[in-house]
Design an enzyme around this catalytic site. Structure first.
Site, PDB file in Angstrom:
ATOM      1  N   HIS A   1     -12.932  -4.303  31.328  1.00  0.00           N
ATOM      2  CA  HIS A   1     -12.880  -3.693  29.990  1.00  0.00           C
ATOM      3  C   HIS A   1     -12.175  -4.679  29.066  1.00  0.00           C
ATOM      4  CE1 HIS A   1     -12.092   0.286  27.568  1.00  0.00           C
ATOM      5  NE2 HIS A   1     -12.580  -0.686  26.822  1.00  0.00           N
ATOM      6  N   ASP A   2     -12.970  -5.448  28.304  1.00  0.00           N
ATOM      7  CA  ASP A   2     -12.386  -6.480  27.439  1.00  0.00           C
ATOM      8  C   ASP A   2     -13.431  -6.837  26.387  1.00  0.00           C
ATOM      9  OD1 ASP A   2     -10.803  -8.721  26.497  1.00  0.00           O
ATOM     10  OD2 ASP A   2      -9.885  -8.812  28.482  1.00  0.00           O
TER      11      ASP A   2
ATOM     12  N   LYS B   1     -15.827  -1.048  49.490  1.00  0.00           N
ATOM     13  CA  LYS B   1     -15.346  -1.148  48.113  1.00  0.00           C
ATOM     14  C   LYS B   1     -13.992  -1.857  48.087  1.00  0.00           C
ATOM     15  CE  LYS B   1     -13.596   2.447  45.603  1.00  0.00           C
ATOM     16  NZ  LYS B   1     -12.412   1.991  44.852  1.00  0.00           N
TER      17      LYS B   1
ATOM     18  N   LYS C   1     -13.440  -2.605  37.398  1.00  0.00           N
ATOM     19  CA  LYS C   1     -13.570  -1.896  36.116  1.00  0.00           C
ATOM     20  C   LYS C   1     -13.232  -2.768  34.903  1.00  0.00           C
ATOM     21  CE  LYS C   1     -12.418   2.601  38.182  1.00  0.00           C
ATOM     22  NZ  LYS C   1     -11.879   2.211  39.508  1.00  0.00           N
TER      23      LYS C   1
ATOM     24  N   ASP D   1     -14.768  -3.166  42.655  1.00  0.00           N
ATOM     25  CA  ASP D   1     -14.376  -2.078  41.744  1.00  0.00           C
ATOM     26  C   ASP D   1     -13.183  -2.521  40.897  1.00  0.00           C
ATOM     27  OD1 ASP D   1     -13.925   0.431  40.594  1.00  0.00           O
ATOM     28  OD2 ASP D   1     -12.960   1.258  42.374  1.00  0.00           O
TER      29      ASP D   1
ATOM     30  N   GLN E   1      -7.498  14.430  45.853  1.00  0.00           N
ATOM     31  CA  GLN E   1      -8.741  14.661  45.113  1.00  0.00           C
ATOM     32  C   GLN E   1      -8.787  16.137  44.723  1.00  0.00           C
ATOM     33  OE1 GLN E   1     -10.644  12.461  43.979  1.00  0.00           O
ATOM     34  NE2 GLN E   1     -10.801  10.698  45.349  1.00  0.00           N
TER      35      GLN E   1
ATOM     36  N   THR F   1     -12.097  10.350  36.437  1.00  0.00           N
ATOM     37  CA  THR F   1     -11.934  11.752  36.867  1.00  0.00           C
ATOM     38  C   THR F   1     -10.471  12.205  36.821  1.00  0.00           C
ATOM     39  OG1 THR F   1     -12.021  10.906  39.118  1.00  0.00           O
ATOM     40  CG2 THR F   1     -13.994  11.978  38.288  1.00  0.00           C
TER      41      THR F   1
ATOM     42  N   GLY G   1     -13.088   7.170  51.157  1.00  0.00           N
ATOM     43  CA  GLY G   1     -11.923   6.402  51.589  1.00  0.00           C
ATOM     44  C   GLY G   1     -11.231   7.084  52.757  1.00  0.00           C
ATOM     45  N   ARG G   2     -10.165   7.803  52.433  1.00  0.00           N
ATOM     46  CA  ARG G   2      -9.280   8.340  53.465  1.00  0.00           C
ATOM     47  C   ARG G   2      -9.914   9.205  54.555  1.00  0.00           C
ATOM     48  NH1 ARG G   2      -5.235  10.025  48.888  1.00  0.00           N
ATOM     49  NH2 ARG G   2      -7.297  10.075  47.891  1.00  0.00           N
TER      50      ARG G   2
ATOM     51  N   PRO H   1     -16.653  -8.640  24.781  1.00  0.00           N
ATOM     52  CA  PRO H   1     -17.895  -8.953  25.495  1.00  0.00           C
ATOM     53  C   PRO H   1     -17.904 -10.313  26.176  1.00  0.00           C
ATOM     54  CG  PRO H   1     -18.410  -7.862  23.430  1.00  0.00           C
ATOM     55  CD  PRO H   1     -16.923  -8.093  23.423  1.00  0.00           C
ATOM     56  N   ASN H   2     -17.428 -11.359  25.501  1.00  0.00           N
ATOM     57  CA  ASN H   2     -17.481 -12.690  26.098  1.00  0.00           C
ATOM     58  C   ASN H   2     -16.637 -12.772  27.372  1.00  0.00           C
ATOM     59  OD1 ASN H   2     -18.205 -15.598  25.966  1.00  0.00           O
ATOM     60  ND2 ASN H   2     -15.983 -15.796  25.820  1.00  0.00           N
TER      61      ASN H   2
ATOM     62  N   ARG I   1     -15.575  14.739  50.141  1.00  0.00           N
ATOM     63  CA  ARG I   1     -14.780  15.162  51.292  1.00  0.00           C
ATOM     64  C   ARG I   1     -15.635  15.963  52.263  1.00  0.00           C
ATOM     65  NH1 ARG I   1     -12.015  11.901  49.984  1.00  0.00           N
ATOM     66  NH2 ARG I   1      -9.791  11.789  49.596  1.00  0.00           N
TER      67      ARG I   1
HETATM   68  O1  C5P Z   1      -9.582   8.109  49.813  1.00  0.00           O
HETATM   69  P1  C5P Z   1     -10.597   8.601  48.848  1.00  0.00           P
HETATM   70  O2  C5P Z   1     -11.894   9.042  49.502  1.00  0.00           O
HETATM   71  O3  C5P Z   1     -10.045   9.622  47.901  1.00  0.00           O
HETATM   72  O4  C5P Z   1     -10.956   7.289  47.999  1.00  0.00           O
HETATM   73  C1  C5P Z   1     -11.823   7.340  46.913  1.00  0.00           C
HETATM   74  C2  C5P Z   1     -11.909   5.998  46.264  1.00  0.00           C
HETATM   75  O5  C5P Z   1     -12.690   6.123  45.094  1.00  0.00           O
HETATM   76  C3  C5P Z   1     -10.583   5.412  45.819  1.00  0.00           C
HETATM   77  O6  C5P Z   1     -10.701   3.991  45.929  1.00  0.00           O
HETATM   78  C4  C5P Z   1     -10.468   5.832  44.377  1.00  0.00           C
HETATM   79  O7  C5P Z   1      -9.706   4.941  43.608  1.00  0.00           O
HETATM   80  C5  C5P Z   1     -11.919   5.780  43.943  1.00  0.00           C
HETATM   81  N1  C5P Z   1     -12.277   6.614  42.815  1.00  0.00           N
HETATM   82  C6  C5P Z   1     -12.053   7.980  42.782  1.00  0.00           C
HETATM   83  N2  C5P Z   1     -12.433   8.704  41.693  1.00  0.00           N
HETATM   84  C7  C5P Z   1     -13.026   8.093  40.669  1.00  0.00           C
HETATM   85  C8  C5P Z   1     -13.263   6.732  40.687  1.00  0.00           C
HETATM   86  C9  C5P Z   1     -12.867   6.007  41.793  1.00  0.00           C
HETATM   87  O8  C5P Z   1     -11.531   8.537  43.727  1.00  0.00           O
HETATM   88  N3  C5P Z   1     -13.441   8.810  39.659  1.00  0.00           N
END
Ligand code: C5P
Length: 243
Positions: A69-70, A38, A67, A65, A199, A129, A219-220, A72-73, A190
């Protein structure tokens, strides 16, 4: 293809949240098993968009990723560029409305057909979230988070979108109102052995897959692990067991 026919490597997306391509590349090279990565706003801007092309050169699939948001065109033209750059998945905000989503999907399909490439999955973001009930009320969404997620998911489905990004906790309510093959991509995952970081409402990979997630964004737990390859293999193993 049925749910269980998809391989674990077709379900894991590793989030490359890095301030420079060189850092991201190091990680990517450590993870030969991982197919999907991503690219979010940070890496996209830091690499001046190059991260997408570099990942494609390394044979990887990209979830772009950004996102959108504008109007439609504008979003339709951005979608054309997402396809041209080779994104396998990209997303737009459902809050941009039906017309914006319809045009994003149509533009992506047309560009993919013109280039003779597979059409990417066009995914909607419902309610971020990071929102709590008070934050959403402030915007005038009196109906609350769950109802808003449901409405946005329905609207996205009606607009021809392929799926949504959602918290694993929202899978059930989305599955209840959308068609069975509507894709759900879940961050906030996780493994039991990983740090929670910032998170809040987290779920393990096993639980998210069992609940019906199609893709997991991690991610992490992988990128910050002492041994990222071992961490990725453990997540893939957990996904395999859950299928
Ligand atoms: O490191 P971690 O696993 O928390 O990374 C999650 C990824 O998903 C990050 O790039 C974060 O911006 C993205 N993300 C999120 N929650 C969302 C949408 C996207 O954690 N609702």
């Amino acid at each position: 293809m049925g749910r269980s026919e998809k391989k674990p490597t077709e379900r894991l997306i590793v989030a490359l949240d890095y301030p420079a391509w060189i850092d991201a590349e190091q990680l990517v090279r450590l993870l030969p098993e991982v197919e999907y990565f991503k690219v979010g706003l940070e890496l996209y801007l830091a690499s001046r968009g190059e991260a997408v092309a570099r990942l494609r050169e390394l044979g990887k699939k990209v979830f772009l990723d950004l996102k959108f948001h504008d109007i439609p065109n504008t979003v339709a033209q951005a979608s054309v560029q997402a396809v041209a750059q080779g994104a396998a998945i990209f997303n737009v905000h459902a809050g941009g409305g039906r017309k914006m989503m319809e045009q994003a999907v149509q533009a992506a399909r047309a560009k993919a057909a013109e280039l003779g490439v597979a059409t990417p999955l066009v995914i909607a973001v419902t309610v971020l979230t990071s929102f709590d009930e008070a934050g959403l009320q402030e915007l005038g969404f009196a109906q609350g988070i769950e109802k808003s997620v449901e409405n946005f998911a329905r609207l996205a489905e009606g607009a021809g979108m392929d799926g949504v990004v959602a918290s694993p906790r929202e899978i059930g309510l989305i599955r209840a109102v959308c068609r069975p093959d509507f894709k759900i991509i879940c961050p906030g995952v996780r493994p039991a052995w990983a740090a929670v970081n910032d998170q809040k409402r987290i779920t393990t990979p096993r639980e998210a897959i069992r609940q019906g997630a199609d893709y997991l964004v991690v991610g992490r737990p992988i990128t910050a692990a002492a041994d990222p390859r071992e961490a990725a293999q453990k997540v893939l193993e957990e996904i395999k067991e859950a299928l």
